[in-house]
Design a protein around this motif. Structure first.
Motif, PDB file in Angstrom:
ATOM      1  N   LEU A 127       0.824  -1.202   0.000  1.00 30.06           N
ATOM      2  CA  LEU A 127       0.000   0.000   0.000  1.00 30.06           C
ATOM      3  C   LEU A 127       0.860   1.255   0.000  1.00 30.06           C
ATOM      4  N   ALA A 128       1.940   1.246   0.783  1.00 26.57           N
ATOM      5  CA  ALA A 128       2.807   2.417   0.869  1.00 26.57           C
ATOM      6  C   ALA A 128       3.456   2.741  -0.468  1.00 26.57           C
ATOM      7  N   SER A 129       3.744   1.700  -1.251  1.00 25.70           N
ATOM      8  CA  SER A 129       4.433   1.918  -2.535  1.00 25.70           C
ATOM      9  C   SER A 129       3.471   1.992  -3.718  1.00 25.70           C
ATOM     10  N   ALA A 130       2.174   1.840  -3.462  1.00 25.92           N
ATOM     11  CA  ALA A 130       1.206   1.854  -4.563  1.00 25.92           C
ATOM     12  C   ALA A 130       1.157   3.245  -5.194  1.00 25.92           C
ATOM     13  N   ALA A 131       1.468   3.318  -6.489  1.00 26.30           N
ATOM     14  CA  ALA A 131       1.585   4.610  -7.164  1.00 26.30           C
ATOM     15  C   ALA A 131       0.353   4.961  -7.982  1.00 26.30           C
ATOM     16  N   THR A 132      -0.588   4.035  -8.114  1.00 20.35           N
ATOM     17  CA  THR A 132      -1.780   4.297  -8.924  1.00 20.35           C
ATOM     18  C   THR A 132      -3.029   3.995  -8.093  1.00 20.35           C
ATOM     19  N   PRO A 133      -4.137   4.622  -8.439  1.00 15.53           N
ATOM     20  CA  PRO A 133      -5.380   4.308  -7.727  1.00 15.53           C
ATOM     21  C   PRO A 133      -5.741   2.830  -7.787  1.00 15.53           C
ATOM     22  N   ASP A 134      -5.442   2.194  -8.927  1.00 12.10           N
ATOM     23  CA  ASP A 134      -5.761   0.780  -9.064  1.00 12.10           C
ATOM     24  C   ASP A 134      -5.002  -0.049  -8.023  1.00 12.10           C
ATOM     25  N   ALA A 135      -3.722   0.200  -7.868  1.00 12.65           N
ATOM     26  CA  ALA A 135      -2.925  -0.534  -6.877  1.00 12.65           C
ATOM     27  C   ALA A 135      -3.368  -0.185  -5.461  1.00 12.65           C
ATOM     28  N   ARG A 195      -6.367   0.618  -4.475  1.00 12.47           N
ATOM     29  CA  ARG A 195      -7.616  -0.105  -4.220  1.00 12.47           C
ATOM     30  C   ARG A 195      -7.324  -1.556  -3.856  1.00 12.47           C
ATOM     31  N   THR A 196      -6.386  -2.164  -4.561  1.00 12.27           N
ATOM     32  CA  THR A 196      -6.053  -3.567  -4.318  1.00 12.27           C
ATOM     33  C   THR A 196      -5.572  -3.779  -2.890  1.00 12.27           C
ATOM     34  N   TYR A 197      -4.618  -2.992  -2.452  1.00 12.83           N
ATOM     35  CA  TYR A 197      -4.023  -3.218  -1.131  1.00 12.83           C
ATOM     36  C   TYR A 197      -4.953  -2.760  -0.004  1.00 12.83           C
ATOM     37  N   LEU A 198      -5.773  -1.772  -0.250  1.00  5.98           N
ATOM     38  CA  LEU A 198      -6.762  -1.406   0.766  1.00  5.98           C
ATOM     39  C   LEU A 198      -7.745  -2.549   0.993  1.00  5.98           C
ATOM     40  N   ALA A 214      -8.739  10.645  -0.650  1.00  8.35           N
ATOM     41  CA  ALA A 214      -8.249  10.481  -2.022  1.00  8.35           C
ATOM     42  C   ALA A 214      -9.231  11.080  -3.025  1.00  8.35           C
ATOM     43  N   ALA A 215      -8.681  11.532  -4.139  1.00  2.00           N
ATOM     44  CA  ALA A 215      -9.540  12.103  -5.185  1.00  2.00           C
ATOM     45  C   ALA A 215     -10.338  11.026  -5.899  1.00  2.00           C
ATOM     46  N   ASP A 216      -9.782   9.833  -6.014  1.00  6.00           N
ATOM     47  CA  ASP A 216     -10.426   8.757  -6.757  1.00  6.00           C
ATOM     48  C   ASP A 216     -11.553   8.138  -5.931  1.00  6.00           C
ATOM     49  N   PRO A 217     -12.789   8.109  -6.437  1.00  2.61           N
ATOM     50  CA  PRO A 217     -13.897   7.528  -5.670  1.00  2.61           C
ATOM     51  C   PRO A 217     -13.679   6.053  -5.342  1.00  2.61           C
ATOM     52  N   GLY A 218     -13.042   5.331  -6.262  1.00  4.60           N
ATOM     53  CA  GLY A 218     -12.796   3.920  -6.011  1.00  4.60           C
ATOM     54  C   GLY A 218     -11.866   3.699  -4.833  1.00  4.60           C
ATOM     55  N   VAL A 219     -10.891   4.580  -4.653  1.00  3.55           N
ATOM     56  CA  VAL A 219      -9.981   4.478  -3.517  1.00  3.55           C
ATOM     57  C   VAL A 219     -10.736   4.761  -2.225  1.00  3.55           C
ATOM     58  N   ARG A 220     -11.602   5.768  -2.251  1.00  5.84           N
ATOM     59  CA  ARG A 220     -12.375   6.072  -1.041  1.00  5.84           C
ATOM     60  C   ARG A 220     -13.370   4.946  -0.724  1.00  5.84           C
ATOM     61  N   GLU A 221     -13.943   4.374  -1.761  1.00 12.74           N
ATOM     62  CA  GLU A 221     -14.835   3.228  -1.555  1.00 12.74           C
ATOM     63  C   GLU A 221     -14.066   2.066  -0.918  1.00 12.74           C
ATOM     64  N   SER A 222     -12.861   1.794  -1.409  1.00 11.07           N
ATOM     65  CA  SER A 222     -12.034   0.713  -0.856  1.00 11.07           C
ATOM     66  C   SER A 222     -11.590   1.029   0.559  1.00 11.07           C
ATOM     67  N   THR A 223     -11.359   2.315   0.847  1.00 15.19           N
ATOM     68  CA  THR A 223     -11.022   2.719   2.219  1.00 15.19           C
ATOM     69  C   THR A 223     -12.160   2.385   3.166  1.00 15.19           C
TER      70      THR A 223
END
Length: 635
Positions: free
Chosen positions: A479-487, A489-492, A513-522
């Motif tokens: 998660l710390a090294s994830a550089a894209t929203p896709d990554a 989301r995966t680690y969250l 996060a700006a990306d809704p998918g990241v916030r959803e995964s959070t």
């Protein structure tokens, strides 16, 4: 013998303890008068035989440990009806307490089914299980149950039955003079379901009667990874004779998990003393003859009992029939009478671990579709032992599992469903995650990260903490090294599967996060880790402009305690117009368990009823909740 021995013990306990009557009459526990002191001095006079009329009805549904989906059964079900005589014979009384003999006689009604299979089909099976067998019950000087002793060669069905029966027969009595004088005390109790807190009070209108209520369970045998949100209705009454022995016991309990297809149990248990007679004691007890000691509420099983239970579970299924069924129906993803078939098939694999490899002939067949392959892996997950896991690892790496990347990812994630992963399984998943990252294979990365998170969650229950930390570190570093929203989301999602409190601080920053998918995964990642910070973040995400984010937050809040401030914030989401279309039923589910939350809950339900005008089913549900909230407020 079996790595899944705890499951077999749970099954045995499930067969013998459970749930059954929908209507629970009130025992009159609500009284405005303060309890009087408890003046009963428990006593069981040696040479006295106490015969009780017994009526026990129960039905229990516990979550299956088989993977869900593709028609797999979500619940295992047991039903029990037992009527007859419970005999308690006072054998010994000394400074260390009491020893009672316990036996079942004159069983006029006996029905015991598990997964549709009759365990006591006739009088001969009842006689073999119960006739001529006696357990010894150890009580403290205060009269509280300590242990139950059995002859090692007594039938396992007798041992399980008496263990759970005696556990519910004896109340937890005062341990100090202060508790007795107060006439009320609390106790932590072990039951057939798990561990629970109980409150006792002397009945204001009957000084020889104790009344007990139980609160929420702190641990369930069927949910070792954590206690799911649930509701408990539990009321009992224990009446003593002036001489100190029990005369009546009435116990009603219902336990239901909030989640769909979760734990659902109800039980009615009654004892009434109908005869007291005398007998001649045989002298000093030979404790060696009852050398098997069982504690109240603990799960026990023996290798012989496991073998018999599994043989009964397989119910005559052979490997030839199993494979023929797979080739005939497997591509549908389920069988005719699917629940019973899966139960028998996994029992067969648990009986014969060495034959798990034979499933490969169907899995590798060119005509087998991914749905059929998933069914094979589900059988191996359900068996769960080391041999099944070895074959599971081999098959998910087989070329037949890699016909499409999408299918391979879904099949690989079956590894995360193994309840007790071996070190080899954990290493296998971690190795594939590293390989997927090196090869930029995002499909396998997602599948292996999600599976590793689930494995971390399973291992956190009873594995070496250093092992858990090692695999968890793989995910936190990812998660710390994830550089894209896709990554991200995966680690969250993976950390959400792990459900470790130590990961909360790593997850929270992604709520902005700006990306809704990241916030959803959070939001999804915080579902298993209730804490003030996690709850506050979920309430923040519940105001998100995107319905998918809001829905994930509301869903995760189901597993969080909500205080008055939190309920007010939830009310404001509904009343203030921040609730997105499609989220109404999620709020209703949240409020259903919190109808005692006061005016803010009523206000939220009133606003919800207005929004639900176009949905008659939801509106009817909300109006029903409003009525229940009013009833709670009136008490």
């Amino acid at each position: 013998m079996l790595r899944n021995s705890s499951l077999v013990a749970l099954v045995a306990a499930t067969v013998l303890f459970a749930l059954g009557i929908v209507f629970f009459p009130r025992l009159g526990l609500d009284s405005a008068r303060a309890p009087t002191g408890f003046a009963v001095k428990p006593d069981w006079v040696p040479g006295t035989r106490y015969a009780y009329a017994l009526h026990w009805q129960s039905l229990q549904r516990v979550p299956s440990l088989l993977p869900q989906g593709q028609g797999n059964p979500s619940l295992m079900e047991a039903q029990l009806r037992l009527s007859g005589t419970l005999v308690l014979s006072a054998l010994e009384r000394n400074d260390d307490g009491f020893v009672l003999g316990a036996s079942l006689e004159d069983l006029t009604e006996h029905a015991l089914e598990f997964q549709g299979q009759e365990v006591l089909p006739d009088d001969a099976s009842v006689a073999a299980a119960f006739h001529g067998h006696e357990a010894w019950v150890e009580l403290s000087p205060q009269g509280t149950l300590r242990a139950i002793r059995f002859a090692p060669d007594a039938p396992e069905l007798f041992k399980q039955s008496l263990q759970w029966l005696i556990t519910e027969t004896f109340p937890s009595l005062p341990t100090t003079p202060e508790q007795a004088r107060a006439g009320a005390w609390d106790s932590a109790e072990a039951t057939a379901l798990g561990h629970v807190s109980a409150h006792y009070a002397v009945a204001p209108d009957a000084s020889l009667t104790l009344r007990r209520t139980r609160g929420l369970y702190t641990q369930f045998h069927s949910a070792p990874a954590g206690v799911p949100p649930h509701a408990v209705t539990s009321e009992a009454r224990f009446t003593f004779a002036p001489e100190g022995h029990l005369t009546d016991v009435i116990h009603h309990e219902a336990v239901r998990a909030e989640e769909e297809d979760g734990l659902d149990t109800r039980e009615v248990f009654q004892l009434h003393l109908r005869a007291v007679t005398r007998f001649e004691p045989t002298g000093k007890l030979d404790l060696a003859s009852r050398s098997e000691v069982r504690q109240p509420g603990a799960l026990y099983t023996s290798a012989d009992a496991e073998q018999k239970l599994l043989t009964q579970r397989a119910d005559g299924l052979t490997f030839d029939t199993l494979l023929n069924d797979l080739f005939t129906h497997g591509n549908a993803g389920e069988m005719p009478e699917n629940g019973r078939w899966l139960w028998r098939a996994t029992g067969l694999l648990m009986l014969h671990p060495e034959r798990c490899k034979e499933l490969a002939v169907y899995f590798q067949d060119p005509g087998t579709e991914p749905s059929g392959q998933a069914l094979v892996l589900d059988l191996l997950v359900g068996a769960g032992h080391a041999e099944a896991q070895a074959e599971l690892r081999r098959l998910v790496d087989d070329p037949a599992a890699r016909r499409t990347p999408e299918a391979h990812g879904l099949l690989f994630q079956r590894l995360g469903l193994v309840a007790h992963p071996t070190p080899e399984t954990a290493d296998f998943i971690a190795h594939h995650l590293a390989a997927a990252i090196a090869q930029s294979d995002t499909g396998l990365r997602d599948a292996s990260a999600h599976s590793l998170g689930a494995v971390v969650g399973h291992l956190s229950v009873d594995a070496d903490p250093t092992v858990v930390a090692r695999y968890n570190q793989v995910l936190t570093e990812g998660l710390a090294s994830a550089a894209t929203p896709d990554a991200q989301r995966t680690y969250l999602r993976a950390l959400g599967n792990a459900g470790l409190a130590e990961n909360i601080a790593r997850v929270l920053p992604f709520a902005d996060a700006a990306d809704p998918g990241v916030r959803e995964s959070t939001a999804a990642a915080l579902r298993k880790t209730p804490s003030p910070d996690a709850t506050a973040t979920l309430l923040q995400l519940a105001r998100a402009p995107e319905q998918r984010v809001q829905a994930a937050a509301l869903d995760s809040l189901r597993e969080h305690p909500l205080d008055a401030t939190s309920l007010t914030m939830l009310r404001d989401v509904v009343v203030g117009g921040a609730l997105r279309p499609g989220s109404e039923s999620l709020v209703a589910t949240l409020l259903e368990r919190r109808l005692d939350g006061g005016p803010v809950v009523v206000q939220a339900l009133q606003a919800l009823s207005l929004r639900a005008r176009q949905d008659p089913v939801l509106r009817a549900r909300v109006l029903q909740l409003l009525a229940r909230a009013a009833l709670v407020a009136s008490r």
